[in-house]
Enzyme design. Structure first.
Site, short mmCIF file in Angstrom:
data_model
loop_
_atom_site.label_atom_id
_atom_site.label_comp_id
_atom_site.label_asym_id
_atom_site.label_seq_id
_atom_site.Cartn_x
_atom_site.Cartn_y
_atom_site.Cartn_z
N ARG A 5 -14.86 8.04 8.18
CA ARG A 5 -15.16 7.29 9.40
C ARG A 5 -14.50 7.92 10.61
NH1 ARG A 5 -14.48 1.54 8.53
NH2 ARG A 5 -16.60 1.95 7.88
N TYR A 6 -13.23 8.27 10.47
CA TYR A 6 -12.48 8.80 11.60
C TYR A 6 -12.54 10.33 11.56
CZ TYR A 6 -10.83 4.02 11.48
OH TYR A 6 -10.78 2.66 11.47
N ARG A 55 -9.70 12.12 8.93
CA ARG A 55 -9.17 11.58 7.69
C ARG A 55 -10.23 10.85 6.89
NH1 ARG A 55 -8.02 9.28 12.27
NH2 ARG A 55 -7.52 7.08 12.57
N CYS A 86 -7.12 -3.06 -9.96
CA CYS A 86 -5.83 -3.39 -9.37
C CYS A 86 -5.00 -4.11 -10.43
CB CYS A 86 -5.99 -4.30 -8.16
SG CYS A 86 -6.71 -3.46 -6.77
N CYS A 95 -5.87 -9.66 -5.50
CA CYS A 95 -5.47 -10.54 -4.41
C CYS A 95 -6.65 -11.45 -4.08
CB CYS A 95 -5.13 -9.73 -3.17
SG CYS A 95 -3.97 -8.42 -3.50
N CYS A 102 -8.73 -10.36 -1.15
CA CYS A 102 -9.21 -8.98 -1.14
C CYS A 102 -10.55 -8.89 -0.42
CB CYS A 102 -9.36 -8.45 -2.55
SG CYS A 102 -9.91 -6.74 -2.54
N ARG A 135 -12.18 -6.00 -0.34
CA ARG A 135 -13.00 -5.00 -1.03
C ARG A 135 -13.54 -5.57 -2.34
NH1 ARG A 135 -9.54 0.18 -0.57
NH2 ARG A 135 -10.01 0.70 1.57
N ASP A 175 -10.42 -10.04 7.25
CA ASP A 175 -11.83 -9.65 7.38
C ASP A 175 -12.78 -10.81 7.09
OD1 ASP A 175 -11.53 -7.04 8.11
OD2 ASP A 175 -11.42 -6.31 6.05
N ASP A 231 -10.32 -4.90 12.02
CA ASP A 231 -11.21 -3.88 11.46
C ASP A 231 -12.63 -4.37 11.74
OD1 ASP A 231 -12.20 -1.68 10.14
OD2 ASP A 231 -10.82 -1.87 8.44
N LYS A 281 -10.87 0.35 12.80
CA LYS A 281 -9.69 -0.40 13.20
C LYS A 281 -9.55 -0.38 14.71
CE LYS A 281 -7.19 0.82 9.03
NZ LYS A 281 -8.11 1.85 8.49
C1 LIG Z 1 -7.90 2.50 7.45
C2 LIG Z 1 -8.73 3.65 7.19
C3 LIG Z 1 -8.24 4.94 7.36
C4 LIG Z 1 -6.83 5.22 7.85
O1 LIG Z 1 -6.64 4.75 9.13
P1 LIG Z 1 -5.21 4.92 9.86
O2 LIG Z 1 -5.36 4.14 11.12
O3 LIG Z 1 -5.02 6.38 10.07
O4 LIG Z 1 -4.16 4.36 8.96
C5 LIG Z 1 -9.09 5.99 7.12
N1 LIG Z 1 -10.37 5.77 6.73
C6 LIG Z 1 -10.89 4.55 6.58
C7 LIG Z 1 -12.30 4.37 6.19
C8 LIG Z 1 -10.07 3.44 6.79
O5 LIG Z 1 -10.57 2.20 6.63
S1 SF4 Z 2 -6.23 -6.35 -1.50
FE1 SF4 Z 2 -7.83 -5.86 -3.02
S2 SF4 Z 2 -7.72 -3.65 -3.27
FE2 SF4 Z 2 -5.79 -4.31 -2.29
S3 SF4 Z 2 -4.34 -4.63 -3.99
FE3 SF4 Z 2 -5.29 -6.57 -3.53
S4 SF4 Z 2 -7.05 -6.72 -4.94
FE4 SF4 Z 2 -6.42 -4.60 -4.86
#
Ligand SMILES: *Cc1c(COP(=O)(O)O)cnc(C)c1O
Ligand code: SF4
Length: 434
Positions: free
Chosen positions: A113-114, A117, A126, A130, A133, A135, A294, A331, A338
């Site tokens: 995305r960025y 990175r 996991c 959580c 979560c 995701r 989220d 986000d 973010k």
């Molecule tokens: C959070 C995230 C990152 C890392 O973001 P930083 O602001 O550098 O910590 C990189 N890629 C994705 C898709 C993310 O969600």
């Molecule tokens: S938030 Fe989701 S991905 Fe992160 S540790 Fe908890 S269960 Fe795992």
């Protein structure tokens, strides 16, 4: 924190077993009957847990379970670990992929995305699932790690993409894989010249601190620079055991940061957050981000107003050590990424001065220089030539650098009208780039 020996279910467990992370994973609490041996549940609660486990499986490490108050359903640790029927309540605006990870995914399990990175997922597993979560669309679905072949495709992409300098290993929890498998991934990533840092995002220091073994950090430190971000949400989670886990990482030269999620009834409180951030610095863990929760499916009951985050930052900035103050982040859905938001400290400005307010509410002026204010490069400086990749080309920074005059959202009605007006002429109707 309860002593595990006092809980009948574990009274025959030896300290050697208890502190073995693999034992902890094998003995996670995954069903209501086992949970009922550790905390007191009403019939209604038992029914709620059974109903909501359909959406995201339940798993609680025995260690984390000992942090729960057996009698208080509002206990902050329990709220993060024990499902409730709230998770079944789906709101219209909630999404499965709440932050749009799939839209920026060239390969399954890799999000780019960025600019510099990427996020590489090693597993959907996991140690503790959580309840907040976001995701959950992938996490816990198979409770397995991804195959080497799948991960290798992501690594191939990184190799072919020279702008990637930061690789974030995530999941699920990337420390759920074996040391050997993790090393195989990191070794392969490290062979890529343009990768500057490797990052891990893992909640194990909080929910499975025994995972942070001397042999794990011995392996990781061979691949420095390695950074790790973890996920403490409440001061109660900082125990002698999680403290030792963080310290083991930091002592091995791995900087540890913390990403908290703002959760209603868990930490949506100035006092709790201040205590958390200060206690984190005392175990050398740097508060990095506080996320607004989220809009993932079934999380409405955990969401606070955004204003609460402002209030928390306001109570921290200036009032405590600068490095105890995280950044507050939303986000943005559908891949916006973010976005930091914070109370405003700029009151006004003229060409002579800027007017600011400080944390006490005092108003102060700061004079601008009187002479020529334009930055000029020292004639001998060669940095831009040497590092062209560091130049700001995109986004608002690109506009400031004079690379673009404006940024116009694609697909707007205005853009469509312009295109129509200029169809005949050479003019594209687009805002021009320099
Ligand atoms: C959070 C995230 C990152 C890392 O973001 P930083 O602001 O550098 O910590 C990189 N890629 C994705 C898709 C993310 O969600
Ligand atoms: S938030 Fe989701 S991905 Fe992160 S540790 Fe908890 S269960 Fe795992």
């Amino acid at each position: 924190m309860r002593r595990y020996k006092d809980i009948p279910l574990w009274k025959n467990v030896s300290p050697k077993q208890w502190t073995d992370w693999k034992w902890q994973v094998r003995n996670r609490i995954m069903d209501v009957d086992t949970l009922a041996q550790v905390i007191n549940l009403t019939d209604e609660e038992e029914k709620e847990i059974r109903d909501s486990m359909k959406y995201l499986r339940m798993a609680i490490t025995p260690y984390y379970a000992t942090l729960m108050d057996p009698d208080d359903p509002h206990d902050p640790v329990r709220r993060q670990a024990v499902p409730t029927s709230n998770e079944v309540q789906i709101k219209k605006y909630e999404m499965l992929d709440s932050v749009g990870e799939t839209v920026d995914s060239p390969h399954e399990g890799l999000t780019h995305r960025y600019p510099d990175r990427v996020l590489l997922l090693l597993t959907d597993q996991c140690s503790m699932y959580c309840r907040h979560c976001c995701r959950r669309r992938i996490v816990g679905q198979t409770d397995h790690q991804r195959s080497w072949e799948e991960i290798k495709e992501g690594i191939d992409y990184i190799r072919e993409t020279p702008e990637v300098r930061d690789v974030l290993l995530s999941g699920g929890d990337p420390l759920m894989v074996s040391d050997e498998f993790l090393e195989k991934v990191i070794r392969e990533v490290r062979k890529i010249k343009h990768v500057q840092i490797v990052r891990l995002g893992s909640r194990t220091p909080v929910v499975l601190p025994y995972r942070i073994t001397p042999s794990l950090v011995k392996m990781l430190r061979k691949y420095h620079p390695v950074w790790l971000n973890t996920h403490f949400n409440h001061p109660k989670e900082i125990t002698p055991v999680s403290k030792r886990a963080v310290e083991t990482l930091v002592d091995a030269g791995i900087p540890v940061g913390n990403q908290t999620v703002l959760l209603k009834g868990v930490n949506d409180c100035v006092t709790i957050m201040k205590k958390l951030c200060q206690d984190l610095t005392s175990i050398r863990c740097r508060p990095y981000y506080i996320y607004q929760c989220d809009i993932a499916r079934g999380l409405e009951h955990f969401r606070t107003s955004t204003a609460k985050g402002f209030e928390i930052i306001e109570s921290l900035r200036g009032h405590t050590s600068g490095f105890a103050v995280p950044e507050f982040i939303i986000d943005a859905p559908t891949g916006g990424g973010k976005i930091p938001i914070s109370p405003n400290y700029v009151i006004s400005m003229s060409d002579k001065m800027i007017v600011l307010r400080n944390y006490e509410g005092g108003i102060f002026s700061f004079p601008e220089p009187e002479g020529d204010r334009t930055s000029v490069c020292p004639p001998s400086c060669k940095m831009c030539k040497q590092y062209p990749e560091l130049e700001s080309k995109e986004g608002v920074a690109g506009v400031l650098a004079g690379k673009k005059m404006c940024l116009i959202p694609e697909g707007s009605l205005r853009e469509a009208r312009r295109k129509a007006y200029h169809k005949e002429s050479k003019h594209s109707g687009k805002c021009h780039d320099f």
